[in-house]
Design a protein around this motif. Structure first.
Motif, PDB file in Angstrom:
ATOM      1  N   CYS A 176       0.856  -1.402   0.144  1.00 16.05           N
ATOM      2  CA  CYS A 176      -0.002  -0.166   0.102  1.00 16.05           C
ATOM      3  C   CYS A 176       0.730   1.288   0.044  1.00 16.05           C
ATOM      4  CB  CYS A 176      -0.994  -0.124   1.165  1.00 16.05           C
ATOM      5  SG  CYS A 176      -0.185  -0.023   2.940  1.00 16.05           S
ATOM      6  N   ASN A 177       2.377   1.228   0.004  1.00 12.20           N
ATOM      7  CA  ASN A 177       3.216   2.215   0.000  1.00 12.20           C
ATOM      8  C   ASN A 177       3.215   3.130   1.125  1.00 12.20           C
ATOM      9  OD1 ASN A 177       3.923   1.832  -2.653  1.00 12.20           O
ATOM     10  ND2 ASN A 177       2.181   2.736  -3.584  1.00 12.20           N
ATOM     11  N   ALA A 178       2.686   2.600   2.386  1.00 13.31           N
ATOM     12  CA  ALA A 178       2.401   3.297   3.570  1.00 13.31           C
ATOM     13  C   ALA A 178       4.030   3.116   4.381  1.00 13.31           C
ATOM     14  CB  ALA A 178       1.511   2.922   4.348  1.00 13.31           C
ATOM     15  N   GLU A 179       4.353   4.059   5.167  1.00 14.90           N
ATOM     16  CA  GLU A 179       5.581   4.182   5.912  1.00 14.90           C
ATOM     17  C   GLU A 179       5.449   2.887   7.073  1.00 14.90           C
ATOM     18  OE1 GLU A 179       8.463   5.661   5.682  1.00 14.90           O
ATOM     19  OE2 GLU A 179       7.505   6.344   3.825  1.00 14.90           O
ATOM     20  N   VAL A 180       6.261   1.900   7.094  1.00  9.91           N
ATOM     21  CA  VAL A 180       6.286   0.849   7.958  1.00  9.91           C
ATOM     22  C   VAL A 180       7.624   0.887   9.013  1.00  9.91           C
ATOM     23  CG1 VAL A 180       6.016  -1.725   8.168  1.00  9.91           C
ATOM     24  CG2 VAL A 180       5.030  -0.513   6.337  1.00  9.91           C
ATOM     25  N   SER A 181       7.368   0.912  10.286  1.00 10.91           N
ATOM     26  CA  SER A 181       8.201   1.067  11.224  1.00 10.91           C
ATOM     27  C   SER A 181       8.487  -0.229  12.252  1.00 10.91           C
ATOM     28  CB  SER A 181       8.293   2.193  12.287  1.00 10.91           C
ATOM     29  OG  SER A 181       6.838   2.140  12.826  1.00 10.91           O
ATOM     30  N   GLU A 182       7.527  -1.227  11.693  1.00  6.86           N
ATOM     31  CA  GLU A 182       7.534  -2.111  12.611  1.00  6.86           C
ATOM     32  C   GLU A 182       7.452  -3.436  11.566  1.00  6.86           C
ATOM     33  OE1 GLU A 182       4.099  -2.152  15.194  1.00  6.86           O
ATOM     34  OE2 GLU A 182       4.855  -0.643  16.355  1.00  6.86           O
ATOM     35  N   SER A 183       7.410  -4.649  12.188  1.00  6.40           N
ATOM     36  CA  SER A 183       7.063  -6.080  11.591  1.00  6.40           C
ATOM     37  C   SER A 183       5.973  -6.147  10.463  1.00  6.40           C
ATOM     38  CB  SER A 183       7.230  -7.353  12.474  1.00  6.40           C
ATOM     39  OG  SER A 183       8.568  -7.357  13.137  1.00  6.40           O
ATOM     40  N   TYR A 184       4.988  -5.407  10.735  1.00  3.11           N
ATOM     41  CA  TYR A 184       3.756  -5.443   9.972  1.00  3.11           C
ATOM     42  C   TYR A 184       3.480  -3.874   9.600  1.00  3.11           C
ATOM     43  CZ  TYR A 184       3.483 -10.513  10.867  1.00  3.11           C
ATOM     44  OH  TYR A 184       3.659 -11.712  10.862  1.00  3.11           O
ATOM     45  N   CYS A 185       2.580  -3.885   8.497  1.00  2.00           N
ATOM     46  CA  CYS A 185       2.462  -2.615   8.060  1.00  2.00           C
ATOM     47  C   CYS A 185       0.887  -2.134   8.987  1.00  2.00           C
ATOM     48  CB  CYS A 185       1.825  -2.567   6.683  1.00  2.00           C
ATOM     49  SG  CYS A 185       1.116  -0.928   5.928  1.00  2.00           S
ATOM     50  N   SER A 186       0.850  -1.097   9.392  1.00  2.79           N
ATOM     51  CA  SER A 186      -0.191  -0.829  10.403  1.00  2.79           C
ATOM     52  C   SER A 186      -1.470  -0.423   9.458  1.00  2.79           C
ATOM     53  CB  SER A 186       0.145   0.199  11.499  1.00  2.79           C
ATOM     54  OG  SER A 186       0.326   1.632  10.437  1.00  2.79           O
ATOM     55  N   HIS A 187      -1.111  -0.234   8.372  1.00  2.00           N
ATOM     56  CA  HIS A 187      -2.302   0.331   7.358  1.00  2.00           C
ATOM     57  C   HIS A 187      -2.894  -0.863   6.706  1.00  2.00           C
ATOM     58  CE1 HIS A 187      -4.124   2.101   3.677  1.00  2.00           C
ATOM     59  NE2 HIS A 187      -4.534   3.026   4.524  1.00  2.00           N
ATOM     60  N   CYS A 188      -2.321  -1.919   6.153  1.00  4.10           N
ATOM     61  CA  CYS A 188      -2.947  -2.893   5.312  1.00  4.10           C
ATOM     62  C   CYS A 188      -2.757  -4.525   6.157  1.00  4.10           C
ATOM     63  CB  CYS A 188      -2.293  -2.968   4.054  1.00  4.10           C
ATOM     64  SG  CYS A 188      -0.708  -3.575   3.836  1.00  4.10           S
ATOM     65  N   GLY A 189      -1.351  -4.404   7.059  1.00  7.26           N
ATOM     66  CA  GLY A 189      -1.276  -5.542   7.674  1.00  7.26           C
ATOM     67  C   GLY A 189      -0.114  -6.634   7.097  1.00  7.26           C
ATOM     68  N   GLN A 190       0.308  -6.066   6.096  1.00  6.87           N
ATOM     69  CA  GLN A 190       1.258  -6.952   5.355  1.00  6.87           C
ATOM     70  C   GLN A 190       2.688  -6.933   6.244  1.00  6.87           C
ATOM     71  OE1 GLN A 190       1.604  -7.488   0.830  1.00  6.87           O
ATOM     72  NE2 GLN A 190       3.438  -6.356   1.026  1.00  6.87           N
ATOM     73  N   LYS A 191       3.539  -8.126   5.939  1.00 11.04           N
ATOM     74  CA  LYS A 191       4.732  -7.867   6.458  1.00 11.04           C
ATOM     75  C   LYS A 191       5.568  -6.946   5.790  1.00 11.04           C
ATOM     76  CE  LYS A 191       5.597 -12.771   8.165  1.00 11.04           C
ATOM     77  NZ  LYS A 191       6.409 -14.021   8.008  1.00 11.04           N
ATOM     78  N   ALA A 192       6.390  -6.421   6.809  1.00 14.27           N
ATOM     79  CA  ALA A 192       7.180  -5.301   6.156  1.00 14.27           C
ATOM     80  C   ALA A 192       8.278  -6.084   5.428  1.00 14.27           C
ATOM     81  CB  ALA A 192       8.097  -4.711   7.416  1.00 14.27           C
ATOM     82  N   GLU A 193       8.813  -7.157   5.729  1.00 17.26           N
ATOM     83  CA  GLU A 193       9.752  -7.823   5.145  1.00 17.26           C
ATOM     84  C   GLU A 193       9.108  -8.829   3.966  1.00 17.26           C
ATOM     85  OE1 GLU A 193      14.034 -10.407   5.607  1.00 17.26           O
ATOM     86  OE2 GLU A 193      12.745  -9.902   7.156  1.00 17.26           O
ATOM     87  N   VAL A 194       9.262  -8.629   2.769  1.00 19.77           N
ATOM     88  CA  VAL A 194       8.489  -9.584   1.771  1.00 19.77           C
ATOM     89  C   VAL A 194       9.682 -10.109   1.107  1.00 19.77           C
ATOM     90  CG1 VAL A 194       6.979  -9.976  -0.115  1.00 19.77           C
ATOM     91  CG2 VAL A 194       6.686  -8.252   1.702  1.00 19.77           C
ATOM     92  N   LYS A 195      10.014 -11.418   0.819  1.00 15.26           N
ATOM     93  CA  LYS A 195      10.998 -12.081   0.459  1.00 15.26           C
ATOM     94  C   LYS A 195      10.535 -12.707  -1.251  1.00 15.26           C
ATOM     95  CE  LYS A 195      12.880 -14.102   4.390  1.00 15.26           C
ATOM     96  NZ  LYS A 195      13.244 -15.186   5.429  1.00 15.26           N
ATOM     97  N   ARG A 196      11.599 -12.634  -2.041  1.00 17.16           N
ATOM     98  CA  ARG A 196      11.394 -13.229  -3.348  1.00 17.16           C
ATOM     99  C   ARG A 196      10.874 -14.597  -3.294  1.00 17.16           C
ATOM    100  NH1 ARG A 196      15.730 -13.135  -8.349  1.00 17.16           N
ATOM    101  NH2 ARG A 196      14.352 -14.038  -9.970  1.00 17.16           N
TER     102      ARG A 196
END
Length: 247
Positions: A8-28
């Protein structure tokens, strides 16, 4: 350190995005990540799915009432629960049909009216049963449930109870295929009808006794009879429509 969520292109400072809930680190995506996803699916579906299946077989009334009473965290949701068992049934039917090569030996009966109808129902059983389910649930609501339950509640209960139909067919097909017992004939269909009618009576009794329904047993007998006749009529109508549509 903040990053940007790839979803969602929101700023993430933790392990999960507070806006959409996706993991901050997404592996290939790799074979390893695909294996992890498959493992995650089966290990997480097991908890609620297996418990719900066990409760459905042993204590169907307790399962349904607990879900309606709001105790839903521990149980698999009724619609997806039914769809999973339908998927397993279709897979089992395909494997059995592929490896056993049993021919259909159905003949005309009072129940199925003609052999071709039953052959078609066997082929498209899951689709026909899903289309008939709201009708039998409505009859259940009219005869047994109202005014204590609304129609949607009865429909959700029916999703659970109807799942047992596919559990039975999976078991029946699997055992018959492994032992080399012919099941694509009238005898196999009669066994299924009688067994499922008895279990339908038991499961509804186990559920509605918790609501202290008056004249429960006579109402259950009436429901079984009316629902059975409705199933024959509606399924026959659906078969005609599906054939007209080119199935």
């Amino acid at each position: 350190m903040s990053t940007t969520c790839l979803n969602c292109n929101a700023e993430v400072s933790e392990s999960y995005c507070s806006h959409c809930g996706q993991k901050a680190e997404v592996k290939r995506l790799t074979w390893h990540s695909l294996g992890e996803e498959i493992f995650h699916f089966f290990t997480h579906i097991e908890k609620g799915f297996l418990k719900t299946t066990g409760q459905l077989i042993v204590h169907p009334g307790k399962l349904c009432k607990s879900y309606l009473d709001g105790k839903r965290k521990a149980y698999h949701k009724p619609v997806s629960f039914l769809l999973i068992w339908i998927t397993i049934y279709l897979f089992t039917w395909y494997l059995a049909d592929h490896f056993t090569h049993f021919e259909n030996r159905y003949t005309s009966t009072l129940v199925t009216w003609d052999a071709s109808t039953l052959n078609f129902i066997q082929k498209y059983r899951s689709l026909i049963d899903i289309l008939v389910l709201p009708v039998t649930a409505f009859i259940n609501w009219l005869i047994l449930a109202r005014p204590k339950l609304n129609y949607v509640e009865v429909l959700c209960v029916s999703f659970y109870l109807f799942s047992f139909t596919f559990i039975f067919h999976i078991t029946h097909i699997t055992i018959s295929s492994l032992l080399g017992i012919y099941y694509k004939d009238n005898a196999g269909e009669y066994i299924a009808v009688v067994f499922l009618a008895i279990w339908g009576f038991y499961s509804c009794y186990d559920f509605y006794k918790l609501y202290k329904i008056r004249f429960l047993i006579p109402k259950l007998i009436l429901w079984i009879m009316v629902a059975f006749l409705a199933y024959i009529f509606v399924s026959k109508t659906i078969v005609k429509l599906l054939i007209a549509l080119g199935f």
